[in-house]
Design a protein around this motif. Sequence first.
Motif, mmCIF file in Angstrom:
data_model
loop_
_atom_site.group_PDB
_atom_site.id
_atom_site.type_symbol
_atom_site.label_atom_id
_atom_site.label_comp_id
_atom_site.label_asym_id
_atom_site.label_seq_id
_atom_site.Cartn_x
_atom_site.Cartn_y
_atom_site.Cartn_z
ATOM 1 N N GLU A 49 0.812 -1.215 0.000
ATOM 2 C CA GLU A 49 0.000 0.000 0.000
ATOM 3 C C GLU A 49 0.848 1.268 0.000
ATOM 4 O O GLU A 49 0.322 2.369 -0.136
ATOM 5 N N HIS A 50 2.133 1.130 0.193
ATOM 6 C CA HIS A 50 2.984 2.322 0.318
ATOM 7 C C HIS A 50 4.164 2.356 -0.647
ATOM 8 O O HIS A 50 4.946 3.284 -0.633
ATOM 9 N N LYS A 51 4.306 1.334 -1.470
ATOM 10 C CA LYS A 51 5.472 1.270 -2.354
ATOM 11 C C LYS A 51 5.385 2.329 -3.454
ATOM 12 O O LYS A 51 4.306 2.766 -3.836
ATOM 13 N N ALA A 52 6.562 2.714 -3.951
ATOM 14 C CA ALA A 52 6.626 3.649 -5.064
ATOM 15 C C ALA A 52 6.933 2.871 -6.343
ATOM 16 O O ALA A 52 7.243 1.671 -6.301
ATOM 17 N N VAL A 53 6.830 3.570 -7.468
ATOM 18 C CA VAL A 53 7.104 2.941 -8.767
ATOM 19 C C VAL A 53 8.617 2.689 -8.892
ATOM 20 O O VAL A 53 9.416 3.580 -8.599
ATOM 21 N N PRO A 54 9.026 1.494 -9.302
ATOM 22 C CA PRO A 54 10.458 1.219 -9.405
ATOM 23 C C PRO A 54 11.047 1.826 -10.672
ATOM 24 O O PRO A 54 10.368 1.939 -11.686
ATOM 25 N N ILE A 55 12.296 2.259 -10.576
ATOM 26 C CA ILE A 55 13.016 2.719 -11.761
ATOM 27 C C ILE A 55 13.998 1.603 -12.122
ATOM 28 O O ILE A 55 14.840 1.230 -11.292
ATOM 29 N N VAL A 56 13.854 1.051 -13.315
ATOM 30 C CA VAL A 56 14.663 -0.110 -13.686
ATOM 31 C C VAL A 56 15.415 0.121 -14.993
ATOM 32 O O VAL A 56 14.987 0.906 -15.846
ATOM 33 N N ILE A 57 16.561 -0.563 -15.118
ATOM 34 C CA ILE A 57 17.334 -0.556 -16.362
ATOM 35 C C ILE A 57 17.812 -1.982 -16.650
ATOM 36 O O ILE A 57 17.800 -2.826 -15.756
ATOM 37 N N ALA A 58 18.249 -2.212 -17.888
ATOM 38 C CA ALA A 58 18.742 -3.534 -18.271
ATOM 39 C C ALA A 58 20.209 -3.685 -17.873
ATOM 40 O O ALA A 58 20.921 -2.691 -17.676
ATOM 41 N N GLU A 59 20.672 -4.940 -17.772
ATOM 42 C CA GLU A 59 22.034 -5.232 -17.314
ATOM 43 C C GLU A 59 23.116 -4.643 -18.215
ATOM 44 O O GLU A 59 24.210 -4.338 -17.760
ATOM 45 N N ASN A 60 22.807 -4.525 -19.518
ATOM 46 C CA ASN A 60 23.829 -4.025 -20.440
ATOM 47 C C ASN A 60 23.832 -2.498 -20.583
ATOM 48 O O ASN A 60 24.577 -1.942 -21.379
ATOM 49 N N THR A 61 22.991 -1.833 -19.787
ATOM 50 C CA THR A 61 22.979 -0.358 -19.802
ATOM 51 C C THR A 61 24.351 0.149 -19.356
ATOM 52 O O THR A 61 24.950 -0.389 -18.422
ATOM 53 N N SER A 62 24.849 1.218 -20.002
ATOM 54 C CA SER A 62 26.160 1.743 -19.609
ATOM 55 C C SER A 62 26.050 2.524 -18.300
ATOM 56 O O SER A 62 24.972 3.025 -17.956
ATOM 57 N N VAL A 63 27.169 2.618 -17.600
ATOM 58 C CA VAL A 63 27.219 3.414 -16.372
ATOM 59 C C VAL A 63 26.811 4.859 -16.688
ATOM 60 O O VAL A 63 26.071 5.489 -15.933
ATOM 61 N N TYR A 64 27.265 5.368 -17.837
ATOM 62 C CA TYR A 64 26.909 6.728 -18.254
ATOM 63 C C TYR A 64 25.385 6.899 -18.320
ATOM 64 O O TYR A 64 24.819 7.843 -17.754
ATOM 65 N N VAL B 30 16.239 9.737 -8.663
ATOM 66 C CA VAL B 30 16.386 8.662 -7.659
ATOM 67 C C VAL B 30 17.869 8.444 -7.379
ATOM 68 O O VAL B 30 18.732 8.838 -8.172
ATOM 69 N N GLY B 31 18.150 7.805 -6.262
ATOM 70 C CA GLY B 31 19.533 7.530 -5.892
ATOM 71 C C GLY B 31 19.920 6.083 -6.096
ATOM 72 O O GLY B 31 21.090 5.713 -5.978
ATOM 73 N N THR B 32 18.928 5.262 -6.394
ATOM 74 C CA THR B 32 19.165 3.831 -6.585
ATOM 75 C C THR B 32 18.319 3.348 -7.756
ATOM 76 O O THR B 32 17.155 3.734 -7.874
ATOM 77 N N ILE B 33 18.928 2.528 -8.597
ATOM 78 C CA ILE B 33 18.193 1.980 -9.741
ATOM 79 C C ILE B 33 18.263 0.461 -9.667
ATOM 80 O O ILE B 33 19.293 -0.112 -9.305
ATOM 81 N N PHE B 34 17.177 -0.198 -9.996
ATOM 82 C CA PHE B 34 17.168 -1.654 -10.011
ATOM 83 C C PHE B 34 17.509 -2.146 -11.413
ATOM 84 O O PHE B 34 17.040 -1.595 -12.408
ATOM 85 N N VAL B 35 18.342 -3.175 -11.454
ATOM 86 C CA VAL B 35 18.778 -3.730 -12.735
ATOM 87 C C VAL B 35 18.010 -5.028 -12.952
ATOM 88 O O VAL B 35 17.972 -5.893 -12.066
ATOM 89 N N VAL B 36 17.376 -5.125 -14.125
ATOM 90 C CA VAL B 36 16.511 -6.286 -14.367
ATOM 91 C C VAL B 36 16.898 -7.044 -15.631
ATOM 92 O O VAL B 36 17.474 -6.488 -16.565
ATOM 93 N N LYS B 37 16.562 -8.335 -15.593
ATOM 94 C CA LYS B 37 16.666 -9.175 -16.788
ATOM 95 C C LYS B 37 15.340 -9.096 -17.532
ATOM 96 O O LYS B 37 14.460 -8.308 -17.176
ATOM 97 N N ASP B 38 15.171 -9.949 -18.542
ATOM 98 C CA ASP B 38 13.892 -9.994 -19.261
ATOM 99 C C ASP B 38 12.746 -10.184 -18.284
ATOM 100 O O ASP B 38 12.914 -10.812 -17.238
#
Length: 215
Positions: A82-97, A108-116
């Motif tokens: 009931e209190h979670k926010a929308v996650p910000i996600v990127i793929a594993e091959n995304t560049s650090v840049y 955001v200060g933290t990004i979640f990295v996801v597979k398919d």
Amino acid sequence: MGTIELTKRQGQILEIVRTEGPITGEQIADQLGLTRATLRPDLAILTMAGFLEARPRVGYFYAGKKNGQIFGEQLRKMLIKEHKAVPIVIAENTSVYDAIVTMFMEDVGTIFVVKDHGILAGVVSRKDLLKVAIGKQDTHEVPVSLTMTRMPNIVTLTGDETVYDGAKKLIDYQIDSIPVVKPLDDSGRTLEVIGRFTKTTIAKIFVELGENKEV
Ligand code: ADP
């Protein structure tokens, strides 16, 4: 409660109830070597002033504890889902840049990295990215998968855990953000990312509670 001056006897009663409550008027009287009738006015004053609470057939409670308990109970009733926010996600091959750009764009200060299919692979924080940025490598060339903290070392929450559980994990593991996940099998390793729970989430809940809003 504020300004009323307690008599010595009222102070003694409070101390007894605080350490031993719930306790009956009879038992308090026994301990003080007085009769129940003698104590009645004191108990009435302490109850009306909000120091004590009386429950029929149970006895007297120390009301001073109550606010903290209510707050704790409330936190334990609030669910992550009931209190979670929308996650910000990127793929594993995304560049650090690109991850750094995403951090600025999404604020955001933290990004979640996801597979398919949004399956959690890792977490990348500001410091993880700074490590690469101050090194000799080209941030355009390094994928986030090289600097992220990866599964199975990710601290996660499910929607049915409580806000208290979430806050405790943030403190115990000294992190800023936790992915909210839905386990897709029994292995505990295939977790679909469905939200995020962060220190900001807690600050928001705190402000809402402070404003006495329904949360
Ligand atoms: P910051 O880097 O901005 O200080 P954190 O304190 O959250 O952010 O991150 C510290 C370290 O913990 C980083 O290496 C990050 O990858 C890792 N980390 C962050 N969140 C989690 C999490 N939910 N589970 C496991 N490790 C995490």
